[in-house]
Write a protein that holds these residues in place. Structure first.
Motif, PDB file in Angstrom:
ATOM      1  N   PRO A 153       4.387  -6.936  -0.504  1.00 22.88           N
ATOM      2  CA  PRO A 153       3.042  -7.473  -0.277  1.00 22.88           C
ATOM      3  C   PRO A 153       2.261  -6.627   0.724  1.00 22.88           C
ATOM      4  CG  PRO A 153       4.674  -8.809   0.862  1.00 22.88           C
ATOM      5  CD  PRO A 153       5.438  -7.828   0.021  1.00 22.88           C
ATOM      6  N   THR A 154       0.943  -6.817   0.736  1.00 20.32           N
ATOM      7  CA  THR A 154       0.057  -5.994   1.567  1.00 20.32           C
ATOM      8  C   THR A 154      -0.728  -6.828   2.570  1.00 20.32           C
ATOM      9  OG1 THR A 154      -1.672  -6.195  -0.124  1.00 20.32           O
ATOM     10  CG2 THR A 154      -0.227  -4.275  -0.256  1.00 20.32           C
ATOM     11  N   GLU A 155      -0.279  -8.020   2.877  1.00 21.65           N
ATOM     12  CA  GLU A 155      -1.013  -8.910   3.784  1.00 21.65           C
ATOM     13  C   GLU A 155      -1.164  -8.269   5.162  1.00 21.65           C
ATOM     14  OE1 GLU A 155      -0.480 -13.291   5.950  1.00 21.65           O
ATOM     15  OE2 GLU A 155       0.943 -12.595   4.433  1.00 21.65           O
ATOM     16  N   PHE A 156      -2.389  -8.283   5.683  1.00 22.19           N
ATOM     17  CA  PHE A 156      -2.645  -7.715   7.007  1.00 22.19           C
ATOM     18  C   PHE A 156      -2.160  -8.663   8.097  1.00 22.19           C
ATOM     19  CE2 PHE A 156      -5.298  -7.190  10.791  1.00 22.19           C
ATOM     20  CZ  PHE A 156      -5.153  -5.826  11.036  1.00 22.19           C
ATOM     21  N   GLY A 157      -1.555  -8.098   9.126  1.00 25.27           N
ATOM     22  CA  GLY A 157      -1.174  -8.891  10.294  1.00 25.27           C
ATOM     23  C   GLY A 157       0.180  -9.555  10.222  1.00 25.27           C
ATOM     24  N   ALA A 158       0.981  -9.232   9.210  1.00 23.17           N
ATOM     25  CA  ALA A 158       2.316  -9.840   9.105  1.00 23.17           C
ATOM     26  C   ALA A 158       3.222  -9.314  10.223  1.00 23.17           C
ATOM     27  CB  ALA A 158       2.926  -9.537   7.737  1.00 23.17           C
ATOM     28  N   GLU A 159       4.298 -10.036  10.485  1.00 22.16           N
ATOM     29  CA  GLU A 159       5.256  -9.600  11.497  1.00 22.16           C
ATOM     30  C   GLU A 159       5.758  -8.193  11.154  1.00 22.16           C
ATOM     31  OE1 GLU A 159       6.491 -11.028  14.384  1.00 22.16           O
ATOM     32  OE2 GLU A 159       4.725 -12.320  14.104  1.00 22.16           O
ATOM     33  N   PRO A 160       5.923  -7.325  12.161  1.00 22.80           N
ATOM     34  CA  PRO A 160       6.330  -5.944  11.896  1.00 22.80           C
ATOM     35  C   PRO A 160       7.584  -5.847  11.037  1.00 22.80           C
ATOM     36  CG  PRO A 160       5.684  -6.182  14.185  1.00 22.80           C
ATOM     37  CD  PRO A 160       5.702  -7.575  13.596  1.00 22.80           C
ATOM     38  N   ASN A 161       7.520  -4.921  10.092  1.00 27.13           N
ATOM     39  CA  ASN A 161       8.664  -4.558   9.255  1.00 27.13           C
ATOM     40  C   ASN A 161       9.205  -5.715   8.426  1.00 27.13           C
ATOM     41  OD1 ASN A 161       8.758  -1.772  10.114  1.00 27.13           O
ATOM     42  ND2 ASN A 161       9.522  -2.537  12.080  1.00 27.13           N
ATOM     43  N   THR A 162       8.325  -6.623   8.040  1.00 29.37           N
ATOM     44  CA  THR A 162       8.718  -7.718   7.148  1.00 29.37           C
ATOM     45  C   THR A 162       8.220  -7.497   5.724  1.00 29.37           C
ATOM     46  OG1 THR A 162       6.730  -8.981   7.759  1.00 29.37           O
ATOM     47  CG2 THR A 162       8.748  -9.420   9.024  1.00 29.37           C
ATOM     48  N   GLN A 163       7.420  -6.446   5.506  1.00 32.35           N
ATOM     49  CA  GLN A 163       6.868  -6.160   4.177  1.00 32.35           C
ATOM     50  C   GLN A 163       7.301  -4.757   3.744  1.00 32.35           C
ATOM     51  OE1 GLN A 163       2.915  -9.061   4.590  1.00 32.35           O
ATOM     52  NE2 GLN A 163       2.620  -6.858   4.605  1.00 32.35           N
ATOM     53  N   VAL A 164       8.603  -4.594   3.680  1.00 37.19           N
ATOM     54  CA  VAL A 164       9.178  -3.292   3.357  1.00 37.19           C
ATOM     55  C   VAL A 164      10.329  -3.473   2.371  1.00 37.19           C
ATOM     56  CG1 VAL A 164       8.533  -2.239   5.564  1.00 37.19           C
ATOM     57  CG2 VAL A 164      10.713  -3.422   5.369  1.00 37.19           C
ATOM     58  N   CYS A 165      10.663  -2.370   1.709  1.00 40.04           N
ATOM     59  CA  CYS A 165      11.766  -2.365   0.756  1.00 40.04           C
ATOM     60  C   CYS A 165      12.320  -0.941   0.685  1.00 40.04           C
ATOM     61  CB  CYS A 165      11.296  -2.853  -0.615  1.00 40.04           C
ATOM     62  SG  CYS A 165      10.260  -1.655  -1.486  1.00 40.04           S
ATOM     63  N   PRO A 166      13.390  -0.712  -0.051  1.00 36.31           N
ATOM     64  CA  PRO A 166      13.951   0.646  -0.131  1.00 36.31           C
ATOM     65  C   PRO A 166      12.954   1.700  -0.606  1.00 36.31           C
ATOM     66  CG  PRO A 166      15.560  -0.932  -0.928  1.00 36.31           C
ATOM     67  CD  PRO A 166      14.290  -1.707  -0.685  1.00 36.31           C
ATOM     68  N   VAL A 167      11.998   1.322  -1.472  1.00 38.54           N
ATOM     69  CA  VAL A 167      11.044   2.315  -1.992  1.00 38.54           C
ATOM     70  C   VAL A 167      10.105   2.782  -0.899  1.00 38.54           C
ATOM     71  CG1 VAL A 167       9.149   2.722  -3.609  1.00 38.54           C
ATOM     72  CG2 VAL A 167      11.174   1.463  -4.356  1.00 38.54           C
ATOM     73  N   CYS A 168       9.422   1.834  -0.221  1.00 44.51           N
ATOM     74  CA  CYS A 168       8.441   2.271   0.780  1.00 44.51           C
ATOM     75  C   CYS A 168       9.102   2.739   2.074  1.00 44.51           C
ATOM     76  CB  CYS A 168       7.388   1.194   1.050  1.00 44.51           C
ATOM     77  SG  CYS A 168       8.022  -0.414   1.543  1.00 44.51           S
ATOM     78  N   LEU A 169      10.402   2.479   2.237  1.00 45.97           N
ATOM     79  CA  LEU A 169      11.142   3.040   3.367  1.00 45.97           C
ATOM     80  C   LEU A 169      11.773   4.387   3.024  1.00 45.97           C
ATOM     81  CD1 LEU A 169      12.922  -0.097   4.873  1.00 45.97           C
ATOM     82  CD2 LEU A 169      10.985   1.163   5.824  1.00 45.97           C
ATOM     83  N   GLY A 170      11.631   4.808   1.768  1.00 49.94           N
ATOM     84  CA  GLY A 170      12.142   6.112   1.372  1.00 49.94           C
ATOM     85  C   GLY A 170      13.645   6.217   1.361  1.00 49.94           C
ATOM     86  N   LEU A 171      14.334   5.124   1.062  1.00 52.14           N
ATOM     87  CA  LEU A 171      15.801   5.161   1.059  1.00 52.14           C
ATOM     88  C   LEU A 171      16.320   5.916  -0.172  1.00 52.14           C
ATOM     89  CD1 LEU A 171      16.660   1.557   2.286  1.00 52.14           C
ATOM     90  CD2 LEU A 171      16.302   3.649   3.608  1.00 52.14           C
ATOM     91  N   PRO A 172      17.451   6.574  -0.063  1.00 54.13           N
ATOM     92  CA  PRO A 172      17.979   7.375  -1.176  1.00 54.13           C
ATOM     93  C   PRO A 172      18.163   6.542  -2.441  1.00 54.13           C
ATOM     94  CG  PRO A 172      19.166   7.849   0.846  1.00 54.13           C
ATOM     95  CD  PRO A 172      18.299   6.662   1.140  1.00 54.13           C
ATOM     96  N   GLY A 173      17.764   7.114  -3.553  1.00 58.00           N
ATOM     97  CA  GLY A 173      17.952   6.469  -4.841  1.00 58.00           C
ATOM     98  C   GLY A 173      16.885   5.481  -5.235  1.00 58.00           C
ATOM     99  N   ALA A 174      15.957   5.143  -4.350  1.00 58.91           N
ATOM    100  CA  ALA A 174      14.883   4.188  -4.671  1.00 58.91           C
ATOM    101  C   ALA A 174      13.782   4.912  -5.437  1.00 58.91           C
ATOM    102  CB  ALA A 174      14.329   3.585  -3.388  1.00 58.91           C
ATOM    103  N   LEU A 175      13.377   4.364  -6.554  1.00 60.17           N
ATOM    104  CA  LEU A 175      12.404   5.027  -7.418  1.00 60.17           C
ATOM    105  C   LEU A 175      11.058   4.289  -7.410  1.00 60.17           C
ATOM    106  CD1 LEU A 175      14.657   5.903 -10.486  1.00 60.17           C
ATOM    107  CD2 LEU A 175      13.865   7.427  -8.657  1.00 60.17           C
ATOM    108  N   PRO A 176       9.962   5.015  -7.285  1.00 66.37           N
ATOM    109  CA  PRO A 176       8.634   4.405  -7.249  1.00 66.37           C
ATOM    110  C   PRO A 176       8.091   4.124  -8.636  1.00 66.37           C
ATOM    111  CG  PRO A 176       8.436   6.767  -6.985  1.00 66.37           C
ATOM    112  CD  PRO A 176       9.911   6.471  -7.070  1.00 66.37           C
ATOM    113  N   VAL A 177       7.148   3.181  -8.708  1.00 67.64           N
ATOM    114  CA  VAL A 177       6.404   2.873  -9.934  1.00 67.64           C
ATOM    115  C   VAL A 177       4.942   2.729  -9.546  1.00 67.64           C
ATOM    116  CG1 VAL A 177       6.069   1.230 -11.821  1.00 67.64           C
ATOM    117  CG2 VAL A 177       8.379   1.685 -10.952  1.00 67.64           C
ATOM    118  N   VAL A 178       4.040   3.325 -10.310  1.00 65.48           N
ATOM    119  CA  VAL A 178       2.620   3.334  -9.959  1.00 65.48           C
ATOM    120  C   VAL A 178       2.007   1.945 -10.150  1.00 65.48           C
ATOM    121  CG1 VAL A 178       0.348   4.271 -10.542  1.00 65.48           C
ATOM    122  CG2 VAL A 178       2.353   5.764 -10.513  1.00 65.48           C
ATOM    123  N   ASN A 179       1.195   1.519  -9.186  1.00 64.02           N
ATOM    124  CA  ASN A 179       0.480   0.250  -9.235  1.00 64.02           C
ATOM    125  C   ASN A 179      -0.720   0.391 -10.168  1.00 64.02           C
ATOM    126  OD1 ASN A 179      -1.344  -1.900  -8.617  1.00 64.02           O
ATOM    127  ND2 ASN A 179      -0.413  -2.149  -6.608  1.00 64.02           N
TER     128      ASN A 179
END
Length: 503
Positions: free
Chosen positions: A39-65
């Motif tokens: 999700p993209t909600e502004f003002g959320a608690e730090p590092n609560t709107q992350v996943c392997p893709v946006c954290l750049g973890l190995p093997g995580a593959l992106p998909v275009v919005n």
């Protein structure tokens, strides 16, 4: 570079011509990030709107919005750009602590939109207007970075801080970067053109409903590129890039300051360094960031994990049909509909109040009344508080409700200002503030009659003038009654009672 080396703006323009380039980053208002489902909600608690893709973890593959691609196309069309039949993403490689992948997924030599333009109208000091065409080099898709918080220093920057905290919630938010070609306008108008262009882009993004374009929250940010060249020459000078300027006023101030700074360096026989700069809201100055890299330094190469984007021509034309009225055309129409003079509209635009006035009118207020509140009482309050007009804790609907209280006779202008003060202080709706503070106008003849009698008794000379036919003298008695009743008397009814009692 010390401030003693600065050259006054007007003096600098006698020897140099400024050339600008503006890069505006727009965070898209999609529900999820550019390449993942976070999700993209502004003002959320730090590092609560992350996943392997946006954290750049190995093997995580992106998909275009897909929604982000749609928004990018609509922005490109609104800026009269050519929409690419085929484009792709690239990796822009550089290390930065809030870039978890150590590269940014962006577009390089194949943007989704290019070769556009938009016309910008500015208000001239003599009261007239002038229109300039700003050419758009490209509008491309990319992702935002995370956010660094530097703790322990005096400035909030990394220098002098004890430690830094990283919030990756923003990493991967869809961005559109809109890049102009070099903007060459009369030097004295360059700061005004820069401000008006960013303001117009903001209005366009809101009209397209692709972003809330909140500069105070970073969803619209401007990078101001500026160089000077000796008057009468053609070759461009070395540019500086003032990063992440976050208000219209600051865009104007950044242009002015960089002109004075560059001129000071050149006059002293020095060379301008190609670098990024930080803008300081407190005094309108800039300070050095890092030396600016060229494209080759970023080692761009095609993103191997994403398929190219190839929007069909039929889809592009379908999206063209969804475009709203262009901002400049809308402004001309509203000026006529609202019966505003050119100066009325110029001042409204200059105050950044157009959308606030429009929303207040849509909520039921008369055009001149809406303009009066936003450019008068509320503008003064915003200045006193040191905030932008739209940051005040009052909505257009509430301003319209205050005006409705005046229109129905429940309060007068003076009391209405107290109502607005209460609303901004968080005391409730206009109706609730009127009740809680006891601000309603007194129109009861009994109470008013007693006050009028007291005023006549206290001012016999004025009363005699009214008896002798000098009706204009009634103003003094009305003032006495209003003072006695703390401004809450119905002035019109007070006048009637005075004239009745004095024949």
């Amino acid at each position: 570079m010390s401030t003693s080396a600065l050259v006054p703006f007007d003096e600098a323009l006698t020897r140099y011509e400024p050339v600008m380039g503006l890069e505006v980053h727009v965070e898209l208002g999609t529900a999820t990030k550019m390449f993942c489902g976070c999700p993209t909600e502004f003002g959320a608690e730090p590092n609560t709107q992350v996943c392997p893709v946006c954290l750049g973890l190995p093997g995580a593959l992106p998909v275009v919005n897909a929604k982000a691609v749609e928004s990018a196309i609509r922005i490109g069309l609104a800026l009269n750009c050519e929409i690419a039949a085929w484009c792709r993403f690239a990796r822009k490689n550089y290390f930065y602590p809030d870039m978890p992948k150590n590269f940014q997924t962006s577009q390089y030599d194949e943007p989704i939109a290019a070769n556009g333009w938009t016309d910008v109208e500015i208000a001239l000091p003599d009261g007239g207007t002038q229109t300039f065409r700003v050419e758009i080099e490209r509008a491309h898709m990319e992702e935002d970075t995370g956010k660094s918080l530097h703790v322990g220093g005096a400035t909030g920057r990394i220098h002098g801080a004890d430690h830094s905290l990283l919030d990756y919630n923003r990493a991967g938010i869809p961005l559109i970067e809109i890049v102009t070609r070099p903007i060459e306008v009369p030097g004295e108008l360059a700061p005004l053109v820069a401000r008006a262009y960013v303001n117009q882009l903001r209005d366009l993004m809101v009209a397209l409903e692709v972003s809330d374009a909140r500069m105070d929250q970073g969803s619209l940010r401007a990078d101001v590129n500026l160089s000077l060249r000796p008057s009468g020459t053609i070759a461009l000078g070395t540019r500086s890039e003032t990063k992440n300027v976050n208000s219209f006023r600051s865009v104007e101030r950044a242009v002015r300051f960089e002109v004075t700074r560059h001129a000071g360096i050149l006059d002293a026989g020095g060379s301008v360094v190609q670098e990024t700069r930080h803008f300081h809201e407190s005094d309108g100055t800039t300070s050095a960031g890092r030396e600016k890299s060229d494209a080759d330094d970023y080692r761009y190469f095609p993103e191997p994990d994403l398929a190219p984007v190839a929007p069909s021509r039929s889809w592009v034309e379908e999206l063209r049909g969804t475009l709203p009225e262009p901002p400049e055309q809308r402004r001309r129409r509203l000026r006529v509909e609202w019966d505003f003079s050119d100066i009325d509209m110029r001042d409204t635009l200059g105050a950044g109040a157009l959308e606030l006035v429009a929303a207040t009118i849509d909520a039921g207020a008369a055009p001149q009344a809406a303009r009066k509140w936003w450019l008068g009482e509320l503008a003064r309050r915003a200045k006193d508080d040191g905030v932008a007009l739209e940051e005040l804790s009052v909505t257009p609907e509430q301003v319209a409700a205050v005006q409705a209280l005046i229109d129905t006779g429940r309060v007068n202008d003076k009391l209405a200002r107290q109502v607005l003060k209460g609303v901004i202080a968080g005391e409730g709706t206009p109706d609730e503030v009127v009740t809680a503070r006891g601000l309603e106008v007194v129109s009861d003849d009994g109470a008013l009659g007693d006050a009028v009698d007291a005023a006549i008794e206290a001012n016999p000379d004025v009363a005699q003038k009214i008896r002798d036919g000098k009706v204009q003298a009634a103003g003094a008695l009305i003032g006495a009654v209003m003072k006695q009743m703390r401004g809450q008397a119905d002035a019109g009814r007070v006048r009637e009672l005075i004239l009745e009692k004095l024949g």
